[in-house]
Design an enzyme around this catalytic site. Structure first.
Site, PDB file in Angstrom:
ATOM      1  N   LYS A   1       0.833  -1.207   0.000  1.00 45.30           N
ATOM      2  CA  LYS A   1       0.000   0.000   0.000  1.00 45.30           C
ATOM      3  C   LYS A   1       0.868   1.258   0.000  1.00 45.30           C
ATOM      4  O   LYS A   1       0.575   2.222  -0.702  1.00 45.30           O
ATOM      5  CB  LYS A   1      -0.943  -0.004   1.203  1.00 45.30           C
ATOM      6  CG  LYS A   1      -2.121  -0.953   1.022  1.00 45.30           C
ATOM      7  CD  LYS A   1      -2.985  -1.027   2.264  1.00 45.30           C
ATOM      8  CE  LYS A   1      -4.092  -2.051   2.082  1.00 45.30           C
ATOM      9  NZ  LYS A   1      -4.738  -2.393   3.359  1.00 45.30           N
TER      10      LYS A   1
ATOM     11  N   LYS B   1      -6.985 -11.005 -14.052  1.00 45.55           N
ATOM     12  CA  LYS B   1      -7.873 -11.204 -12.901  1.00 45.55           C
ATOM     13  C   LYS B   1      -8.856 -10.027 -12.795  1.00 45.55           C
ATOM     14  O   LYS B   1      -8.452  -8.875 -12.873  1.00 45.55           O
ATOM     15  CB  LYS B   1      -7.018 -11.268 -11.631  1.00 45.55           C
ATOM     16  CG  LYS B   1      -7.843 -11.383 -10.361  1.00 45.55           C
ATOM     17  CD  LYS B   1      -6.984 -11.319  -9.120  1.00 45.55           C
ATOM     18  CE  LYS B   1      -7.798 -11.539  -7.882  1.00 45.55           C
ATOM     19  NZ  LYS B   1      -8.039 -10.442  -7.036  1.00 45.55           N
TER      20      LYS B   1
ATOM     21  N   LYS C   1     -11.307  -4.442  -9.165  1.00 42.09           N
ATOM     22  CA  LYS C   1     -11.624  -3.007  -9.204  1.00 42.09           C
ATOM     23  C   LYS C   1     -10.407  -2.208  -9.634  1.00 42.09           C
ATOM     24  O   LYS C   1     -10.505  -1.269 -10.397  1.00 42.09           O
ATOM     25  CB  LYS C   1     -11.998  -2.516  -7.800  1.00 42.09           C
ATOM     26  CG  LYS C   1     -13.430  -2.626  -7.434  1.00 42.09           C
ATOM     27  CD  LYS C   1     -13.687  -1.953  -6.103  1.00 42.09           C
ATOM     28  CE  LYS C   1     -12.891  -2.526  -4.956  1.00 42.09           C
ATOM     29  NZ  LYS C   1     -13.263  -3.878  -4.548  1.00 42.09           N
TER      30      LYS C   1
HETATM   31  P1  ADP Z   1     -10.807  -6.245  -5.900  1.00 36.79           P
HETATM   32  O1  ADP Z   1      -9.622  -6.980  -6.474  1.00 36.79           O
HETATM   33  O2  ADP Z   1     -11.807  -5.906  -6.934  1.00 36.79           O
HETATM   34  O3  ADP Z   1     -10.384  -5.044  -5.063  1.00 36.79           O
HETATM   35  P2  ADP Z   1     -11.274  -7.440  -3.365  1.00 36.79           P
HETATM   36  O4  ADP Z   1      -9.805  -7.553  -3.121  1.00 36.79           O
HETATM   37  O5  ADP Z   1     -12.046  -6.415  -2.601  1.00 36.79           O
HETATM   38  O6  ADP Z   1     -11.515  -7.250  -4.923  1.00 36.79           O
HETATM   39  O7  ADP Z   1     -11.905  -8.892  -3.135  1.00 36.79           O
HETATM   40  C1  ADP Z   1     -12.924  -9.216  -2.236  1.00 36.79           C
HETATM   41  C2  ADP Z   1     -13.131 -10.727  -2.282  1.00 36.79           C
HETATM   42  O8  ADP Z   1     -13.469 -11.159  -3.609  1.00 36.79           O
HETATM   43  C3  ADP Z   1     -11.872 -11.532  -1.898  1.00 36.79           C
HETATM   44  O9  ADP Z   1     -12.276 -12.639  -1.121  1.00 36.79           O
HETATM   45  C4  ADP Z   1     -11.310 -11.977  -3.218  1.00 36.79           C
HETATM   46  O10 ADP Z   1     -10.598 -13.190  -3.121  1.00 36.79           O
HETATM   47  C5  ADP Z   1     -12.548 -12.137  -4.089  1.00 36.79           C
HETATM   48  N1  ADP Z   1     -12.211 -11.828  -5.492  1.00 36.79           N
HETATM   49  C6  ADP Z   1     -11.964 -10.593  -5.998  1.00 36.79           C
HETATM   50  N2  ADP Z   1     -11.687 -10.652  -7.330  1.00 36.79           N
HETATM   51  C7  ADP Z   1     -11.735 -11.965  -7.659  1.00 36.79           C
HETATM   52  C8  ADP Z   1     -11.543 -12.681  -8.892  1.00 36.79           C
HETATM   53  N3  ADP Z   1     -11.249 -12.049 -10.020  1.00 36.79           N
HETATM   54  N4  ADP Z   1     -11.661 -14.022  -8.869  1.00 36.79           N
HETATM   55  C9  ADP Z   1     -11.972 -14.679  -7.729  1.00 36.79           C
HETATM   56  N5  ADP Z   1     -12.176 -14.071  -6.546  1.00 36.79           N
HETATM   57  C10 ADP Z   1     -12.058 -12.724  -6.493  1.00 36.79           C
END
Ligand code: ADP
Ligand code: TRP
Length: 322
Positions: free
Chosen positions: A111, A190, A193
């Protein structure tokens, strides 16, 4: 029943990766475990300094999770800040957390490398996470891969505390759902966001059409047979289909005669129909916000009844007067 606990960062719109990578598993866990789910608004404060946005995101997260099937009667669903004992425990645990442990945290280093201001709460984030988990004696903590180290730190802190004060805390284990493959985004990387490649669950139909239209494919001509196994559209459609549905779609790829536009249109229908009940529920909660507050209040009370007893045991163990 095993106590399973997980926290959700209230950080805006939810996408297909969040649903198939996390929320769907939480729904299943509601029936098979004593599930605690909370919205980690104090954690969000470490990087979100816009009061209005943080309040709104917290409420949105509650509405979205309820709409997607988190059942406040089956699980204990609450907002982190509603159970103040967690902050008392956070401070107590801080006295049992070596600096070196926090200095090794990848998440903190990442971060800061990204330019987020290195304030103290960002640094001590894992201690608050340990308090979230240990306050409720959670045995299992389902998390994404990036959070494994935080659960390991929780274990280290708990073991150190127990060594000094006896078996006060349950030592938790993290759980990663290995079966769930990473959901690809519209560019094939992947879905996340932070990459701007998401398909959002609660977007309107026009936006859905636009985003599914942008999914990257190869340029095999319409008439030619296509390779479903490497296609991003297929990888996404698969999430919504049973084995027979997947086979049927694979045959359409192999046969040729249909272009990627057809498959994208099909995916759009799959997404839209799948989330129709959730959309309706969400509209209901948006129109009945008092019900959302009432459900969160019930969750907070359930959580607090456990937290308030536990914190007394902990304070007593370390010698805090009360
Ligand atoms: P982002 O990458 O969009 O910021 P987060 O880190 O907030 O998403 O993820 C929240 C939850 O969703 C976590 O448990 C994460 O493992 C799952 N998750 C996020 N993106 C994916 C993805 N592309 N495939 C599988 N699981 C995901
Ligand atoms: N840090 C977690 C995340 O970013 C959210 C979280 C906060 C959490 N407290 C927790 C997850 C306790 C599991 C257990 O996803």
């Amino acid at each position: 029943m095993t106590r399973v606990l997980t926290g959700i960062q209230p950080s805006g719109a939810l996408h297909l990766g969040n649903y198939f990578g996390a929320i769907k598993q939480m729904k299943n866990l509601q029936d098979t475990s004593d599930l605690f789910i909370f919205i980690a608004n104090y954690h969000a404060l470490t990087s979100l300094k816009d009061a209005k946005a943080l309040k709104q995101n917290t409420l949105d997260a509650a509405i979205n999770f309820l709409a997607l099937g988190i059942d406040a009667n089956k699980s204990t669903f609450y907002v982190q800040s509603d159970v103040k004992e967690v902050l008392e425990l956070y401070w107590i645990l801080s006295s049992y957390t070596p600096m070196g442990l926090l200095e090794r945290a990848h998440s903190y280093k990442d971060k800061v490398a990204k330019g987020i201001a290195a304030n103290h709460s960002l640094f001590s984030y894992p201690v608050l996470m340990a308090a979230d988990i240990l306050l409720y004696d959670a045995a299992i903590v389902p998390v994404g891969k990036d959070q494994i180290q935080h659960v390991e730190m929780t274990r280290d802190i708990a073991i150190k505390f127990n060594n000094e004060h006896g078996d006060i805390f349950t030592i938790p284990e993290f759980k990663i759902d290995e079966i769930v493959a990473t959901v690809p985004g519209i560019d094939g990387a992947k879905m996340s966001k932070s990459y701007g490649n998401t398909i959002d669950i609660f977007c309107d139909v026009k936006t859905l059409k636009k985003t599914t239209g942008k999914i990257v494919t190869d340029s095999t001509p319409m008439d030619a047979p296509k390779d479903f196994s490497t296609c991003n559209v297929f990888a996404l459609a698969k999430l919504f289909l049973d084995a027979a549905g997947q086979e049927e779609l694979a045959q359409r790829y192999k046969k040729g005669g249909e272009g990627y536009g057809h498959f994208k249109a099909y995916l759009q229908t799959l997404v839209w129909d799948y989330f129709a009940p959730a959309r309706e529920k969400r509209a209901y909660y948006l129109a009945h916000i008092d019900e959302v507050y009432a459900l969160l209040d019930t969750g907070a009370k359930k959580a607090k009844s456990i937290a308030s007893k536990k914190i007394e045991i902990i304070k007593d163990a370390v010698g805090i007067y009360h």
